[in-house]
Scaffold this motif. Structure first.
Motif, PDB file in Angstrom:
ATOM      1  N   PRO A 212      31.658 -28.914 -75.838  1.00 60.23           N
ATOM      2  CA  PRO A 212      30.369 -29.791 -75.201  1.00 60.23           C
ATOM      3  C   PRO A 212      30.654 -30.066 -73.724  1.00 60.23           C
ATOM      4  O   PRO A 212      31.719 -30.727 -73.224  1.00 60.23           O
ATOM      5  N   THR A 213      29.948 -29.114 -72.454  1.00 60.93           N
ATOM      6  CA  THR A 213      30.094 -28.713 -71.276  1.00 60.93           C
ATOM      7  C   THR A 213      30.114 -30.152 -70.465  1.00 60.93           C
ATOM      8  O   THR A 213      31.577 -29.620 -69.346  1.00 60.93           O
ATOM      9  N   ALA A 215      31.776 -32.643 -71.466  1.00 63.17           N
ATOM     10  CA  ALA A 215      32.398 -33.817 -71.627  1.00 63.17           C
ATOM     11  C   ALA A 215      34.004 -32.769 -70.637  1.00 63.17           C
ATOM     12  O   ALA A 215      34.512 -33.196 -70.601  1.00 63.17           O
ATOM     13  N   CYS A 245      30.727 -40.510 -71.826  1.00 64.43           N
ATOM     14  CA  CYS A 245      30.363 -38.633 -73.320  1.00 64.43           C
ATOM     15  C   CYS A 245      30.298 -40.005 -74.096  1.00 64.43           C
ATOM     16  O   CYS A 245      29.522 -39.056 -74.353  1.00 64.43           O
ATOM     17  N   THR A 248      26.253 -39.086 -74.186  1.00 66.03           N
ATOM     18  CA  THR A 248      25.645 -38.062 -74.592  1.00 66.03           C
ATOM     19  C   THR A 248      25.456 -37.797 -75.419  1.00 66.03           C
ATOM     20  O   THR A 248      26.133 -38.228 -77.336  1.00 66.03           O
ATOM     21  N   ASP A 250      25.737 -34.820 -76.944  1.00 66.71           N
ATOM     22  CA  ASP A 250      26.386 -33.701 -77.107  1.00 66.71           C
ATOM     23  C   ASP A 250      27.729 -34.502 -78.469  1.00 66.71           C
ATOM     24  O   ASP A 250      28.226 -34.217 -79.723  1.00 66.71           O
ATOM     25  N   PHE A 251      27.507 -36.390 -78.014  1.00 64.99           N
ATOM     26  CA  PHE A 251      28.702 -36.911 -79.152  1.00 64.99           C
ATOM     27  C   PHE A 251      27.894 -37.303 -80.460  1.00 64.99           C
ATOM     28  O   PHE A 251      28.519 -36.708 -81.239  1.00 64.99           O
ATOM     29  N   ARG A 253      25.417 -35.537 -81.553  1.00 66.42           N
ATOM     30  CA  ARG A 253      24.701 -33.967 -82.584  1.00 66.42           C
ATOM     31  C   ARG A 253      26.708 -33.345 -82.815  1.00 66.42           C
ATOM     32  O   ARG A 253      26.411 -33.438 -84.410  1.00 66.42           O
ATOM     33  N   ALA A 254      28.054 -33.919 -82.773  1.00 63.05           N
ATOM     34  CA  ALA A 254      29.144 -33.971 -83.317  1.00 63.05           C
ATOM     35  C   ALA A 254      28.905 -35.099 -84.569  1.00 63.05           C
ATOM     36  O   ALA A 254      29.309 -34.485 -85.367  1.00 63.05           O
ATOM     37  N   PHE A 266      27.007 -27.664 -79.730  1.00 62.02           N
ATOM     38  CA  PHE A 266      26.463 -28.128 -78.468  1.00 62.02           C
ATOM     39  C   PHE A 266      25.643 -27.554 -77.854  1.00 62.02           C
ATOM     40  O   PHE A 266      25.505 -26.504 -77.106  1.00 62.02           O
ATOM     41  N   GLU A 267      25.132 -28.533 -76.509  1.00 61.11           N
ATOM     42  CA  GLU A 267      24.229 -28.557 -75.504  1.00 61.11           C
ATOM     43  C   GLU A 267      24.495 -28.492 -74.109  1.00 61.11           C
ATOM     44  O   GLU A 267      23.554 -27.892 -73.351  1.00 61.11           O
ATOM     45  N   GLY A 268      25.703 -29.762 -74.449  1.00 58.99           N
ATOM     46  CA  GLY A 268      25.837 -29.634 -72.404  1.00 58.99           C
ATOM     47  C   GLY A 268      25.416 -30.594 -72.471  1.00 58.99           C
ATOM     48  O   GLY A 268      25.441 -31.451 -71.120  1.00 58.99           O
TER      49      GLY A 268
END
Length: 269
Positions: A212-213, A215, A245, A248, A250-251, A253-254, A266-268
């Motif tokens: 997670p870029t 983050a 964060c 986001t 990405d959070f 997605r996780a 993750f896509e950042g």
């Protein structure tokens, strides 16, 4: 300048799959720095702040050495002829390179072989992660050339990595730190055989680039910012950072991947 597409004059640059590699490229002199390469590296790392497609950086040297510091003929000699305003302009520029490395959101991995001295040792110190070949020799040798050890942030950053007493030893004596010492003291994250050094750095960088870029950038920011915070201030700063964060994708997605018993991609953002 867009680092992802820029063709530098004073070092090599490659970029693929979110990972960029900066290679110091004067192997005949063990990759020393010049006025021009200092300035270009400073501007390059500054521009990374605005280059989210670059997710991790490997910093290394060509020809079996990392960096021999400032070029004796192209930097050291001219410095002896400069007046104070000119000298201060130079020392501020070199310090700005360290600031640029520390303030770019991308984690920087130093992959070090052979000679790593003077400004070269500083570049390794300023990186976020450091791996080295077993024969790497690192020296903050400024007092051996009649200068103070307080160069480019060394008196602030080095003690935080290896401790005040060990940093004092290296800065007062200017002696070489072996790779084994450096790993034992925490300067090197790992020692890797020279033939595998860049491959291992690439694995580390790829792992960061796949993470997670956004983050990761927040983590780097907080590692910098919390040096001079009290514990209450640091906890509050981290609460705010983590709340950001949590907004986001990405959070999310996780979370969705966890529910589906899948590995998150993750896509950042």
């Amino acid at each position: 300048m867009n680092p992802a597409t820029h063709t530098p004059e004073h070092f090599l640059w490659s970029f693929a799959d979110g990972v960029g590699t900066v290679t110091l490229n004067r192997p005949e002199k063990k990759n020393p720095l010049t006025f021009e390469s200092y300035a270009e590296l400073r501007d390059f790392f500054r521009a990374l702040v605005y280059t989210p497609e670059v997710k991790a950086i490997i910093l290394t040297g060509e020809g079996g050495n990392f960096c021999s510091g400032g070029d004796v003929n192209e930097i050291i000699g001219p410095l002896t002829e400069m007046d104070m305003p000119q000298l201060l302009e130079f020392t501020r520029m070199t310090g700005d390179l360290v600031k640029a490395i520390r303030h770019c959101p991308q984690p920087v991995i130093a992959a070090v072989d052979g000679v790593c001295v003077g400004a070269g040792a500083i570049l390794a110190m300023a990186s976020d992660l450091r791996i080295a070949a077993p024969d790497a020799k690192t020296a903050f040798l400024f007092n051996r050339v009649g200068l103070a050890g307080c160069d480019m942030g060394a008196c602030a950053i080095l003690p935080r990595i290896i401790g005040q007493g060990r940093a004092s030893e290296l800065l007062f004596f200017g002696r070489s730190m072996s790779a084994e010492e450096g790993e034992r003291w925490g300067f090197w994250n790992a020692l890797i055989e020279a033939d595998d050094l860049l491959s291992e750095a690439g694995k580390w960088a790829a792992r960061i680039a796949a993470g997670p870029t956004f983050a990761n950038g927040i983590t780097k920011t907080q590692l910098n910012a919390e040096w001079d915070m009290g514990i209450d201030q640091a906890i509050e700063a981290e609460a705010q950072a983590q709340a950001i964060c949590m907004q986001t994708e990405d959070f999310r997605r996780a979370y969705r991947a966890f529910i589906a018993k899948e590995k998150p991609v993750f896509e950042g953002n």
